[in-house]
Design an enzyme around this catalytic site. Structure first.
Site, PDB file in Angstrom:
ATOM      1  N   HIS A  93     -14.589 -15.934  -2.892  1.00 13.06           N
ATOM      2  CA  HIS A  93     -14.655 -17.067  -3.818  1.00 13.06           C
ATOM      3  C   HIS A  93     -13.337 -17.839  -3.819  1.00 13.06           C
ATOM      4  O   HIS A  93     -12.319 -17.358  -4.327  1.00 13.06           O
ATOM      5  CB  HIS A  93     -14.960 -16.528  -5.218  1.00 13.06           C
ATOM      6  CG  HIS A  93     -15.171 -17.567  -6.249  1.00 13.06           C
ATOM      7  ND1 HIS A  93     -14.378 -17.679  -7.371  1.00 13.06           N
ATOM      8  CD2 HIS A  93     -16.096 -18.559  -6.354  1.00 13.06           C
ATOM      9  CE1 HIS A  93     -14.800 -18.674  -8.125  1.00 13.06           C
ATOM     10  NE2 HIS A  93     -15.850 -19.227  -7.531  1.00 13.06           N
ATOM     11  N   ARG A  94     -13.366 -19.023  -3.184  1.00 12.31           N
ATOM     12  CA  ARG A  94     -12.155 -19.845  -3.015  1.00 12.31           C
ATOM     13  C   ARG A  94     -11.103 -19.082  -2.211  1.00 12.31           C
ATOM     14  O   ARG A  94      -9.897 -19.262  -2.396  1.00 12.31           O
ATOM     15  CB  ARG A  94     -11.591 -20.297  -4.365  1.00 12.31           C
ATOM     16  CG  ARG A  94     -12.645 -20.908  -5.282  1.00 12.31           C
ATOM     17  CD  ARG A  94     -12.082 -21.262  -6.648  1.00 12.31           C
ATOM     18  NE  ARG A  94     -13.168 -21.420  -7.620  1.00 12.31           N
ATOM     19  CZ  ARG A  94     -13.019 -21.604  -8.918  1.00 12.31           C
ATOM     20  NH1 ARG A  94     -11.797 -21.673  -9.441  1.00 12.31           N
ATOM     21  NH2 ARG A  94     -14.056 -21.735  -9.726  1.00 12.31           N
ATOM     22  N   GLU A 139     -15.623 -19.159   0.876  1.00 16.76           N
ATOM     23  CA  GLU A 139     -16.254 -20.144  -0.004  1.00 16.76           C
ATOM     24  C   GLU A 139     -15.302 -21.303  -0.233  1.00 16.76           C
ATOM     25  O   GLU A 139     -14.125 -21.097  -0.567  1.00 16.76           O
ATOM     26  CB  GLU A 139     -16.636 -19.489  -1.328  1.00 16.76           C
ATOM     27  CG  GLU A 139     -17.600 -20.313  -2.142  1.00 16.76           C
ATOM     28  CD  GLU A 139     -16.995 -20.902  -3.395  1.00 16.76           C
ATOM     29  OE1 GLU A 139     -17.747 -21.553  -4.155  1.00 16.76           O
ATOM     30  OE2 GLU A 139     -15.770 -20.733  -3.621  1.00 16.76           O
ATOM     31  N   ASP A 171     -15.012 -25.256  -2.091  1.00 23.19           N
ATOM     32  CA  ASP A 171     -15.529 -26.350  -2.913  1.00 23.19           C
ATOM     33  C   ASP A 171     -15.021 -27.655  -2.323  1.00 23.19           C
ATOM     34  O   ASP A 171     -13.831 -27.781  -2.016  1.00 23.19           O
ATOM     35  CB  ASP A 171     -15.025 -26.223  -4.352  1.00 23.19           C
ATOM     36  CG  ASP A 171     -15.411 -24.908  -4.989  1.00 23.19           C
ATOM     37  OD1 ASP A 171     -16.625 -24.681  -5.175  1.00 23.19           O
ATOM     38  OD2 ASP A 171     -14.513 -24.104  -5.295  1.00 23.19           O
ATOM     39  N   HIS A 217     -11.497 -27.088  -6.248  1.00 17.06           N
ATOM     40  CA  HIS A 217     -12.614 -26.801  -7.135  1.00 17.06           C
ATOM     41  C   HIS A 217     -12.802 -27.863  -8.212  1.00 17.06           C
ATOM     42  O   HIS A 217     -13.905 -28.367  -8.416  1.00 17.06           O
ATOM     43  CB  HIS A 217     -12.435 -25.440  -7.814  1.00 17.06           C
ATOM     44  CG  HIS A 217     -13.509 -25.123  -8.791  1.00 17.06           C
ATOM     45  ND1 HIS A 217     -13.426 -25.467 -10.135  1.00 17.06           N
ATOM     46  CD2 HIS A 217     -14.720 -24.528  -8.642  1.00 17.06           C
ATOM     47  CE1 HIS A 217     -14.525 -25.092 -10.751  1.00 17.06           C
ATOM     48  NE2 HIS A 217     -15.331 -24.522  -9.886  1.00 17.06           N
ATOM     49  N   GLU A 242     -19.580 -25.619  -1.053  1.00 15.34           N
ATOM     50  CA  GLU A 242     -20.254 -26.207  -2.221  1.00 15.34           C
ATOM     51  C   GLU A 242     -19.981 -27.696  -2.296  1.00 15.34           C
ATOM     52  O   GLU A 242     -18.830 -28.137  -2.224  1.00 15.34           O
ATOM     53  CB  GLU A 242     -19.790 -25.549  -3.517  1.00 15.34           C
ATOM     54  CG  GLU A 242     -20.494 -26.140  -4.738  1.00 15.34           C
ATOM     55  CD  GLU A 242     -20.137 -25.472  -6.045  1.00 15.34           C
ATOM     56  OE1 GLU A 242     -20.519 -26.011  -7.107  1.00 15.34           O
ATOM     57  OE2 GLU A 242     -19.464 -24.423  -6.015  1.00 15.34           O
ATOM     58  N   GLN A 251     -24.087 -24.735  -0.601  1.00 18.35           N
ATOM     59  CA  GLN A 251     -24.538 -24.428  -1.959  1.00 18.35           C
ATOM     60  C   GLN A 251     -24.254 -25.620  -2.857  1.00 18.35           C
ATOM     61  O   GLN A 251     -23.368 -26.428  -2.589  1.00 18.35           O
ATOM     62  CB  GLN A 251     -23.784 -23.210  -2.495  1.00 18.35           C
ATOM     63  CG  GLN A 251     -22.276 -23.452  -2.511  1.00 18.35           C
ATOM     64  CD  GLN A 251     -21.462 -22.345  -3.118  1.00 18.35           C
ATOM     65  OE1 GLN A 251     -21.933 -21.629  -4.005  1.00 18.35           O
ATOM     66  NE2 GLN A 251     -20.235 -22.192  -2.663  1.00 18.35           N
TER      67      GLN A 251
END
Length: 314
Positions: free
Chosen positions: A46-47, A73, A75, A88, A155, A187
């Protein structure tokens, strides 16, 4: 399951070329391999390894890969001059020394910011003087560094602010052969964003993100964007509507420390041929519980912890 894009298949038929066939076959094999791999459990950083280093920086990404994460991941927002930037928040204050919206700044302005010092202040137990030199990264930067050797879990953030985001993203992924090489998942919380990406390239695996929290009555759970009803009332038809364009769902597990989904939710998603990737789980006991429930992947800020839990289960 998605097949090769019709345009590509038509091109081969028209050309009648045998020289392209091995390359096309290899791409089809890579896409199929990715879809097979997604049936197994995935560790989604995550990030990056953002529990240990400033999120969306080389430090976090490199640590995640060293820890054996299956996906990085990212964003994605857009700068004022149309560049795809890994960050993010829609604003700069939390993770940089800048101010205002990402979309109001040119890439040069964004690149001038310090994107690491905040982490040392927020997480002194993991502080490193080198982090003060961390810079924001573009999607180009990340792909140039890792290429097709890494799988990306991207994302689309605030797509209403960037109408051109989907087209720019898909064009970049295609130009770098990341779709054909089975190296990307996309996503979003935005159903419209995912549907547009599906229309642009149906080979890209898509995950519909979900956020469940109490509604106005403070009790009944609602999904943030209205994609589904509450987990207690979700039906097969609700899941099938998502399966029309996506390969899975990405729900939150907790809201203010209390579970919002259970094993039944995961079983029902699976019954409708949807993967379940849950975010963001950093506690080992919660990781174990969700593994017992049969989730297909977890987002975590600490990929090494999740790898340890998986090793215990073997």
């Amino acid at each position: 399951m998605s097949t090769l894009r019709p345009a590509l298949s038509s091109m081969l038929a028209l050309l009648g070329s045998t020289t392209l066939l091995p390359s096309m076959a290899a791409q089809a094999d890579a896409l199929e391999q990715q879809r097979q791999d997604l049936q197994n459990f995935q560790v989604i950083a995550h990030r990056g390894a953002s529990g240990y280093a400033p999120e969306h920086t080389w430090y976090a990404y490199d640590k995640a890969l060293a820890m054996g994460a299956d996906y990085l991941e990212l964003d994605i927002h857009m700068s004022a001059d149309g560049r795809l930037v890994a960050i993010h928040d829609t604003t700069l204050e939390r993770t940089t020394d800048g101010h205002g919206s990402v979309k109001e700044h040119s890439l040069d302005e964004l690149k001038a910011l310090d994107a690491g010092s905040w982490f040392n202040q927020a997480h002194p137990e993991y502080a490193d003087d080198a982090y003060a030199d961390a810079k924001l990264l573009t999607l180009d930067d990340v792909i140039d560094r890792y290429g097709q050797d890494v799988r990306y879990y991207i994302e689309t953030k605030s797509p209403k602010d960037y109408p051109e985001l989907q087209d720019a993203l898909v064009s970049k992924l295609e130009a770098e052969d990341l779709v054909q090489s089975g190296a990307v998942v996309v996503q979003s919380f935005s159903q419209a964003s995912l549907q547009e990406i599906h229309d642009l390239n149906p080979d890209i695996p898509l995950i519909q993100l979900l956020w469940y929290s109490p509604g106005e009555d403070g009790k009944t759970l609602e999904e943030w964007t209205g994609v589904t009803p509450s987990p207690a009332n979700i039906t097969d038809a609700d899941f099938q509507a998502i399966a029309d364009y996506a390969d899975g769902v990405g729900p939150n597990y907790l809201y203010e420390g209390e579970p919002v989904i259970d094993a039944r939710f995961i079983e029902q998603a699976h019954a409708n041929d949807l993967l379940v990737h849950v975010y963001t789980i950093n506690d080992k006991d919660r990781m174990r519980r969700l593994l017992d429930w049969g989730v297909d992947g977890l987002f975590t800020n600490f990929p090494d912890r999740l790898k340890d839990v998986l090793a215990e289960a073997e």
